[in-house]
Design a protein around this motif. Structure first.
Motif, PDB file in Angstrom:
ATOM      1  N   LYS A 152       1.957  32.259 -29.784  1.00 38.64           N
ATOM      2  CA  LYS A 152       1.959  32.643 -28.367  1.00 38.64           C
ATOM      3  C   LYS A 152       1.187  31.627 -27.526  1.00 38.64           C
ATOM      4  O   LYS A 152       1.652  31.181 -26.462  1.00 38.64           O
ATOM      5  CB  LYS A 152       1.346  34.033 -28.196  1.00 38.64           C
ATOM      6  CG  LYS A 152       2.154  35.152 -28.820  1.00 38.64           C
ATOM      7  CD  LYS A 152       1.455  36.497 -28.658  1.00 38.64           C
ATOM      8  CE  LYS A 152       2.233  37.607 -29.329  1.00 38.64           C
ATOM      9  NZ  LYS A 152       1.525  38.912 -29.228  1.00 38.64           N
ATOM     10  N   GLU A 153      -0.017  31.253 -27.988  1.00 38.88           N
ATOM     11  CA  GLU A 153      -0.862  30.349 -27.221  1.00 38.88           C
ATOM     12  C   GLU A 153      -0.219  28.970 -27.037  1.00 38.88           C
ATOM     13  O   GLU A 153      -0.408  28.313 -26.012  1.00 38.88           O
ATOM     14  CB  GLU A 153      -2.220  30.187 -27.915  1.00 38.88           C
ATOM     15  CG  GLU A 153      -3.097  31.426 -27.881  1.00 38.88           C
ATOM     16  CD  GLU A 153      -3.609  31.732 -26.487  1.00 38.88           C
ATOM     17  OE1 GLU A 153      -3.835  30.785 -25.711  1.00 38.88           O
ATOM     18  OE2 GLU A 153      -3.772  32.929 -26.163  1.00 38.88           O
ATOM     19  N   MET A 154       0.571  28.540 -28.051  1.00 38.50           N
ATOM     20  CA  MET A 154       1.210  27.227 -27.992  1.00 38.50           C
ATOM     21  C   MET A 154       2.622  27.305 -27.403  1.00 38.50           C
ATOM     22  O   MET A 154       3.357  26.321 -27.429  1.00 38.50           O
ATOM     23  CB  MET A 154       1.240  26.599 -29.398  1.00 38.50           C
ATOM     24  CG  MET A 154      -0.146  26.366 -29.975  1.00 38.50           C
ATOM     25  SD  MET A 154      -0.144  25.800 -31.705  1.00 38.50           S
ATOM     26  CE  MET A 154       0.457  24.121 -31.507  1.00 38.50           C
ATOM     27  N   ARG A 155       2.987  28.499 -26.939  1.00 36.97           N
ATOM     28  CA  ARG A 155       4.292  28.724 -26.302  1.00 36.97           C
ATOM     29  C   ARG A 155       5.443  28.329 -27.240  1.00 36.97           C
ATOM     30  O   ARG A 155       6.368  27.625 -26.870  1.00 36.97           O
ATOM     31  CB  ARG A 155       4.388  27.960 -24.972  1.00 36.97           C
ATOM     32  CG  ARG A 155       3.275  28.314 -23.989  1.00 36.97           C
ATOM     33  CD  ARG A 155       3.433  27.604 -22.646  1.00 36.97           C
ATOM     34  NE  ARG A 155       3.627  26.168 -22.795  1.00 36.97           N
ATOM     35  CZ  ARG A 155       2.649  25.298 -23.020  1.00 36.97           C
ATOM     36  NH1 ARG A 155       1.385  25.740 -23.141  1.00 36.97           N
ATOM     37  NH2 ARG A 155       2.901  24.010 -23.127  1.00 36.97           N
ATOM     38  N   LEU A 156       5.362  28.836 -28.454  1.00 36.56           N
ATOM     39  CA  LEU A 156       6.384  28.532 -29.462  1.00 36.56           C
ATOM     40  C   LEU A 156       7.184  29.781 -29.860  1.00 36.56           C
ATOM     41  O   LEU A 156       7.883  29.776 -30.875  1.00 36.56           O
ATOM     42  CB  LEU A 156       5.732  27.928 -30.721  1.00 36.56           C
ATOM     43  CG  LEU A 156       5.186  26.504 -30.580  1.00 36.56           C
ATOM     44  CD1 LEU A 156       4.346  26.125 -31.799  1.00 36.56           C
ATOM     45  CD2 LEU A 156       6.329  25.495 -30.391  1.00 36.56           C
TER      46      LEU A 156
END
Length: 285
Positions: free
Chosen positions: A193-197
């Motif tokens: 989520k944090e790395m937008r993956l």
């Protein structure tokens, strides 16, 4: 010949084809569970007792009176545990290693192992009939297969995927395998989520039919920091999938350098490259 098979924690996974093959010409029995006396009785019945892994069964059996020829096969895991110090190697006839660097690792800790037992290096093999070749074209699906644990270095996988997706958002990575460590699962769920993956990395859990799961994949990435002679990579290459392998200790003894990467940039370049030859990967296996 009478052959008995023993495995640590009942893990006969890597022995299935060996047992099937030897059963065609020899009498074979498998030790599932029982007492030390049961183990001893089965060894007395056998001409050869094969111990898979360097865990409990071979530790216990090696201190019992010697009544048959004893073979032990070590993979990677046991070479980094204290279990190897609990084995009476003078009561073992043959010690099989799946790769040279696994033998070297044991010799660092037991320098006279070659004098105490006859050592052999026999790489893992796979049944090619179960890994059906597909002359696939380069696509955008990437496989990551195995127990999802810290040593498999899934943190590096996410960094590589972020770099690859920045270059071409069509690429997707499918992580197949059980989570053995809860904190790793929590980390991956958070960092995806944090790395937008979220649209590019997918956690799929245990895979029942690996061959079918490989069908729509073009690459297999291995980011492990330590391996022996990994079967998952072999299974993927045998089906025509391009390997992208982090340069773990011992990797250069097994694979051509062109299949290995040291940095995130190198991993990205290998995926994006037009160099894609399924027949080459199958032939290597």
């Amino acid at each position: 010949m009478k052959i008995a098979f023993f495995a640590d924690d009942g893990n006969f996974h890597f022995l299935r084809d060996i047992i099937s093959h030897l059963s065609k010409e020899h009498q074979v029995r498998i030790f599932q569970r029982g007492t030390i006396q049961d183990m001893y009785d089965l060894r007395r019945w056998s001409d050869v007792s094969w111990f898979e892994w360097g865990g409990g069964p071979i530790v216990r059996a090696s201190w019992l009176p010697k009544v048959c020829r004893v073979i032990c096969r070590l993979h990677r895991y046991e070479a980094y545990t204290n279990r190897i110090f609990g084995i009476n190697w003078d009561n073992v006839d043959d010690l099989i290693f799946v790769a040279r660097h696994v033998l070297d690792t044991v010799k660092l800790q037991i320098p006279d192992i070659d004098q105490r037992v006859k050592t052999h290096i026999i790489p893992n093999g796979i049944n090619l009939e179960r890994s059906k070749f597909k002359n696939r074209k380069k696509g955008f699906n990437i496989a990551f297969l195995g127990n999802v644990i810290l040593i498999k270095n899934p943190m590096l996988l996410l960094q590589c995927m972020r770099k690859i997706v920045d270059k071409d958002p069509r690429y997707k990575c499918f992580i197949g395998g059980p989570f053995k460590e809860l904190f790793v699962k929590q980390y991956l769920e958070q960092m995806i989520k944090e790395m937008r993956l979220q649209g590019n990395v997918f956690l799929q859990g245990p895979i029942k039919d690996v061959s079918k799961w490989f069908d729509d994949k073009s690459f297999l990435i291995s980011t492990s920091v330590s391996e022996g002679h990994p079967v998952g990579i072999m299974e993927a290459m045998a089906t025509g999938i391009k390997p992208i392998i982090h340069n773990f200790y011992g990797a250069l003894e097994i694979y051509p350098r062109k299949y290995l990467f040291n940095t995130i940039d190198e991993c990205c370049d290998m995926v994006l490259s037009d160099d894609y030859n399924p027949q080459e990967y199958r032939k290597f296996i």
